[in-house]
Motif scaffolding. Structure first.
Motif, mmCIF file in Angstrom:
data_model
loop_
_atom_site.group_PDB
_atom_site.id
_atom_site.type_symbol
_atom_site.label_atom_id
_atom_site.label_comp_id
_atom_site.label_asym_id
_atom_site.label_seq_id
_atom_site.Cartn_x
_atom_site.Cartn_y
_atom_site.Cartn_z
ATOM 1 N N VAL A 110 0.847 -1.191 0.000
ATOM 2 C CA VAL A 110 0.000 0.000 0.000
ATOM 3 C C VAL A 110 0.883 1.241 0.000
ATOM 4 N N ILE A 111 0.466 2.248 -0.754
ATOM 5 C CA ILE A 111 1.163 3.532 -0.757
ATOM 6 C C ILE A 111 0.262 4.577 -0.121
ATOM 7 N N MET A 112 0.886 5.479 0.621
ATOM 8 C CA MET A 112 0.170 6.558 1.293
ATOM 9 C C MET A 112 0.861 7.869 0.928
ATOM 10 N N PRO A 113 0.396 8.549 -0.121
ATOM 11 C CA PRO A 113 1.005 9.825 -0.502
ATOM 12 C C PRO A 113 0.554 10.946 0.434
ATOM 13 N N LEU A 114 1.446 11.919 0.635
ATOM 14 C CA LEU A 114 1.118 13.090 1.431
ATOM 15 C C LEU A 114 1.469 14.343 0.647
ATOM 16 N N VAL A 115 0.635 15.361 0.802
ATOM 17 C CA VAL A 115 0.878 16.667 0.193
ATOM 18 C C VAL A 115 0.882 17.684 1.324
ATOM 19 N N ARG A 116 2.007 18.357 1.507
ATOM 20 C CA ARG A 116 2.184 19.326 2.586
ATOM 21 C C ARG A 116 1.740 18.749 3.939
ATOM 22 N N GLY A 117 2.127 17.505 4.194
ATOM 23 C CA GLY A 117 1.836 16.854 5.461
ATOM 24 C C GLY A 117 0.445 16.275 5.584
ATOM 25 N N ALA A 160 6.687 -10.743 -13.281
ATOM 26 C CA ALA A 160 6.734 -9.404 -13.881
ATOM 27 C C ALA A 160 5.465 -8.593 -13.619
ATOM 28 N N ASP A 161 4.299 -9.233 -13.630
ATOM 29 C CA ASP A 161 3.049 -8.506 -13.395
ATOM 30 C C ASP A 161 3.023 -7.913 -11.986
ATOM 31 N N ALA A 162 3.504 -8.675 -11.008
ATOM 32 C CA ALA A 162 3.561 -8.177 -9.630
ATOM 33 C C ALA A 162 4.566 -7.029 -9.512
ATOM 34 N N LEU A 163 5.714 -7.168 -10.160
ATOM 35 C CA LEU A 163 6.721 -6.087 -10.151
ATOM 36 C C LEU A 163 6.113 -4.802 -10.694
ATOM 37 N N THR A 164 5.437 -4.912 -11.823
ATOM 38 C CA THR A 164 4.817 -3.744 -12.457
ATOM 39 C C THR A 164 3.710 -3.167 -11.591
ATOM 40 N N GLY A 165 2.893 -4.037 -11.008
ATOM 41 C CA GLY A 165 1.786 -3.578 -10.173
ATOM 42 C C GLY A 165 2.243 -2.753 -8.986
ATOM 43 N N ILE A 166 3.318 -3.194 -8.344
ATOM 44 C CA ILE A 166 3.836 -2.456 -7.182
ATOM 45 C C ILE A 166 4.481 -1.145 -7.631
ATOM 46 N N ALA A 174 3.803 0.632 -10.135
ATOM 47 C CA ALA A 174 2.780 1.571 -10.610
ATOM 48 C C ALA A 174 2.038 2.281 -9.483
ATOM 49 N N LEU A 175 2.261 1.865 -8.225
ATOM 50 C CA LEU A 175 1.688 2.616 -7.107
ATOM 51 C C LEU A 175 2.171 4.065 -7.141
ATOM 52 N N PRO A 213 10.755 -3.464 -6.937
ATOM 53 C CA PRO A 213 9.509 -2.765 -7.277
ATOM 54 C C PRO A 213 9.177 -1.626 -6.319
ATOM 55 N N VAL A 214 9.553 -1.783 -5.050
ATOM 56 C CA VAL A 214 9.338 -0.713 -4.065
ATOM 57 C C VAL A 214 10.268 0.449 -4.389
ATOM 58 N N ARG A 215 11.508 0.134 -4.736
ATOM 59 C CA ARG A 215 12.476 1.172 -5.118
ATOM 60 C C ARG A 215 11.940 1.963 -6.309
ATOM 61 N N ALA A 216 11.379 1.262 -7.307
ATOM 62 C CA ALA A 216 10.819 1.938 -8.480
ATOM 63 C C ALA A 216 9.646 2.826 -8.086
ATOM 64 N N ALA A 217 8.774 2.328 -7.207
ATOM 65 C CA ALA A 217 7.626 3.135 -6.768
ATOM 66 C C ALA A 217 8.094 4.396 -6.057
ATOM 67 N N VAL A 218 9.124 4.266 -5.219
ATOM 68 C CA VAL A 218 9.667 5.430 -4.510
ATOM 69 C C VAL A 218 10.270 6.410 -5.517
#
Length: 192
Positions: free
Chosen positions: A30-37, A52-58, A60-61, A150-155
């Motif tokens: 799960v990703i939790m984006p924040l804008v100005r806190g 590969a599908d799982a790599l891409t799915g993560i 793409a978060l 995949p987490v590194r790519a999402a970051v």
């Protein structure tokens, strides 16, 4: 993000993991984006085929964070679950809830190892058991800690501006991700 918000997100993820294990499965990344806190919402990865599908799915978060112009993100995942689904080697404690806090300037990995404890529940006739989590002492936060690919790519991509020719890039990204199977729960101020 302030300490109170971080503590709330950690507590929420731990609770989600307790409930997930009780139901028989670790929660999806799960990703939790924040804008100005301010928390934009929680977006869980879509169901994916191993590899590969799982790599891409993560990876793409990152789209939701980029569309929201997030200035900080938190991404949570379970060590073994991501390694297995993405067909990667296991790196780090297992089982473990991982949470990475990231800004465009870098990231800090937080790990919350646990053990599953099973106990009998209900009557002796049913033989049912329930699982609970015993949280182990957390290692020190790791600035620049190693992340699965995949987490590194999402970051990395979470802070790459989206070039989407649409009057509402965030709204259309939310709709497209929901159509693709991602579970999107926005806070009231970001609801589309």
């Amino acid at each position: 993000m302030d300490t109170r918000t971080w503590d709330t997100l950690v507590s929420s993820m731990k609770s989600t993991y307790v409930n997930g294990v009780r139901d028989g499965a670790a929660p999806r990344p799960v990703i939790m984006p924040l804008v100005r806190g301010e928390l934009v919402g929680l977006i869980w990865v879509r169901p994916a085929k191993p590899g590969a599908d799982a790599l891409t799915g993560i990876a793409a978060l990152s789209n939701i964070a980029a569309a929201a112009c997030a200035d900080e993100i938190v991404l949570a995942w379970e060590t073994h679950e991501v390694a297995t689904t993405c067909e990667l080697p296991v790196v780090g404690p297992v089982p473990c809830l991982n949470m990475v806090r990231a800004t465009p300037d870098g990231h800090v990995l937080h790990q919350f190892p646990y053990t599953e404890e099973f106990s009998s529940a209900g009557s002796e006739d049913t033989g049912e058991s329930t699982a609970t989590l015993d949280w182990k002492p957390a290692p020190a936060p790791q600035p620049g800690g190693e992340l699965p690919p995949p987490v590194r790519a999402a970051v990395d991509y979470a802070f790459t501006p989206m070039e989407l020719d649409h009057p509402n890039p965030f709204g259309v990204t939310v709709v497209l991700m929901e159509e693709d199977g991602y579970t999107v729960r926005l806070t009231d101020s970001f609801d589309h």
